[in-house]
Design a protein around this motif. Structure first.
Motif, mmCIF file in Angstrom:
data_model
loop_
_atom_site.group_PDB
_atom_site.id
_atom_site.type_symbol
_atom_site.label_atom_id
_atom_site.label_comp_id
_atom_site.label_asym_id
_atom_site.label_seq_id
_atom_site.Cartn_x
_atom_site.Cartn_y
_atom_site.Cartn_z
ATOM 1 N N PHE A 125 0.834 -1.209 0.000
ATOM 2 C CA PHE A 125 0.000 0.000 0.000
ATOM 3 C C PHE A 125 0.862 1.250 0.000
ATOM 4 C CE2 PHE A 125 -3.539 -2.678 0.586
ATOM 5 C CZ PHE A 125 -4.710 -1.933 0.521
ATOM 6 N N LEU A 126 1.951 1.227 0.742
ATOM 7 C CA LEU A 126 2.844 2.384 0.795
ATOM 8 C C LEU A 126 3.463 2.654 -0.567
ATOM 9 C CD1 LEU A 126 4.426 4.536 2.396
ATOM 10 C CD2 LEU A 126 6.117 2.764 2.921
ATOM 11 N N VAL A 127 3.945 1.622 -1.229
ATOM 12 C CA VAL A 127 4.568 1.782 -2.544
ATOM 13 C C VAL A 127 3.568 2.331 -3.555
ATOM 14 C CG1 VAL A 127 5.584 0.532 -4.487
ATOM 15 C CG2 VAL A 127 6.344 0.034 -2.157
ATOM 16 N N VAL A 128 2.360 1.774 -3.564
ATOM 17 C CA VAL A 128 1.340 2.230 -4.513
ATOM 18 C C VAL A 128 0.980 3.694 -4.259
ATOM 19 C CG1 VAL A 128 -1.073 1.949 -5.221
ATOM 20 C CG2 VAL A 128 0.388 -0.053 -4.948
ATOM 21 N N THR A 129 0.867 4.082 -3.001
ATOM 22 C CA THR A 129 0.504 5.461 -2.667
ATOM 23 C C THR A 129 1.585 6.440 -3.102
ATOM 24 O OG1 THR A 129 -0.768 4.693 -0.762
ATOM 25 C CG2 THR A 129 -0.130 7.010 -0.794
ATOM 26 N N VAL A 130 2.822 6.142 -2.761
ATOM 27 C CA VAL A 130 3.922 7.027 -3.152
ATOM 28 C C VAL A 130 4.020 7.107 -4.673
ATOM 29 C CG1 VAL A 130 6.422 7.373 -3.069
ATOM 30 C CG2 VAL A 130 5.207 6.601 -1.027
ATOM 31 N N LEU A 131 3.881 5.973 -5.340
ATOM 32 C CA LEU A 131 3.936 5.954 -6.801
ATOM 33 C C LEU A 131 2.814 6.793 -7.404
ATOM 34 C CD1 LEU A 131 5.155 4.861 -9.434
ATOM 35 C CD2 LEU A 131 3.672 2.856 -9.190
ATOM 36 N N ALA A 132 1.614 6.705 -6.842
ATOM 37 C CA ALA A 132 0.479 7.469 -7.369
ATOM 38 C C ALA A 132 0.736 8.966 -7.279
ATOM 39 C CB ALA A 132 -0.794 7.099 -6.610
ATOM 40 N N PHE A 133 1.271 9.429 -6.164
ATOM 41 C CA PHE A 133 1.538 10.862 -6.019
ATOM 42 C C PHE A 133 2.696 11.311 -6.901
ATOM 43 C CE2 PHE A 133 -0.948 10.463 -2.066
ATOM 44 C CZ PHE A 133 -1.767 11.578 -2.206
#
Length: 307
Positions: free
Chosen positions: A282-290
């Motif tokens: 979840f952390l990786v996906v969130t950072v990638l999205a931003f």
């Protein structure tokens, strides 16, 4: 009767509309055509829904555990398994979305407000004040982020106790205190360039005061690069919170965040990898999205980079 007026081509009409739009409207028009922006905005929208309404996705209390099921793997009862205290990892991951995003948003707001105000004042006034603020920013810019954060958090940790608001506020303040110089430099450069523009000179000639010039004329024309940086930095600050929590100086129980979950999982990585896999994912996906959103916004606000 036929008209002698020439009929404008669709391309010419579109070009005329484009010229009539403001920079913000033109950027928004460009963003809606970018698949990268649509993907990033969809991911961020889903994460915001998770953060705002976690009870819609799980009815389990993320703080309640049962030691008899400690570190059990994913199953039909617990999709992400249980942690070392027998707490539902899925529920903790969902509820951790709120804290991680709130910390990132508030830290970004702090950085943008402090850095933008100081940069705008320095760029507009110039002279000794510009030099003083620039040297102060250089001092903070020279402090390694992780080292500075460890020193600040270790020094003031006892003063906030175990309060969720106190711990979160200290982490947000630390991230903002060590990160504002970047925003200050961006805004200062934009303000120096805007200061010599004709619209600023015209406003001065008409008798406009410094406050009116800054707010009504300079700020709208200098804020775009700062907002682009803020979009990218938001994801970086979420990652920074996780890093500090992993090192043991950031958020801790009773706060539920992805960083806290990753920190608790480090001792059981070989035997129970699911404790790290799901909050880390979840952390990786969130950072990638931003980061993707920031790239799209940067391209939209950069006319030279448009195809």
């Amino acid at each position: 009767m036929t008209s002698d007026k020439p009929v404008a081509s669709p391309a010419a009409a579109e070009a005329a509309v484009t010229r009539s739009r403001s920079l913000g409207a033109d950027a928004w028009y460009d963003l809606r055509r970018r698949p990268l922006f649509i993907v990033a905005a969809t991911l961020i929208g889903a994460l915001l829904v998770l953060a705002a309404f976690p009870q819609l996705f799980t009815s389990v209390d993320p703080t309640v555990g049962d030691l008899s099921r400690a570190r059990q793997g994913p199953s039909a009862e617990a999709w992400f398994g249980y942690d070392n205290l027998g707490r539902d990892v899925f529920a903790r991951t969902i509820y951790g979305t709120r804290v991680s995003i709130v910390v990132g948003v508030l830290a970004t707001t702090f950085v943008v407000l402090l850095g933008a105000v100081m940069g705008l004042i320095a760029g507009f006034v110039g002279g000794w004040l510009d030099s003083l603020l620039a040297r102060i920013a250089d001092v903070f810019f020279g402090v390694p982020f992780v080292l500075g954060a460890i020193v600040v958090l270790s020094t003031f940790r006892q003063s906030v106790g175990q309060s969720v608001i106190g711990i979160s506020g200290l982490v947000i303040g630390t991230i903002g205190l060590l990160s504002w110089p970047v925003t200050m430099r961006i805004m200062r450069s934009a303000a120096i360039a805007a200061r010599s523009q004709d619209y600023v000179k015209a406003a001065r000639a008409l008798g406009a005061g410094p406050w009116r010039i800054i707010v009504r004329h300079m700020l709208p024309n200098t804020i775009a690069p700062v907002m682009v940086y803020a979009t990218i930095a938001l994801g970086a600050f979420i990652g920074a919170e996780a890093t500090l929590s992993f090192l043991g100086v950031g958020l801790r129980d009773p706060v539920v965040s992805w960083g806290v979950m990753i920190s608790e999982a480090q001792s059981y990585l070989r035997t129970s990898p699911h404790l790290l896999l799901f909050p880390g994912g979840f952390l990786v996906v969130t950072v990638l999205a931003f980061v993707l959103l920031g790239d799209a916004v940067r391209d939209a606000f950069d006319p030279k980079g448009r195809s």
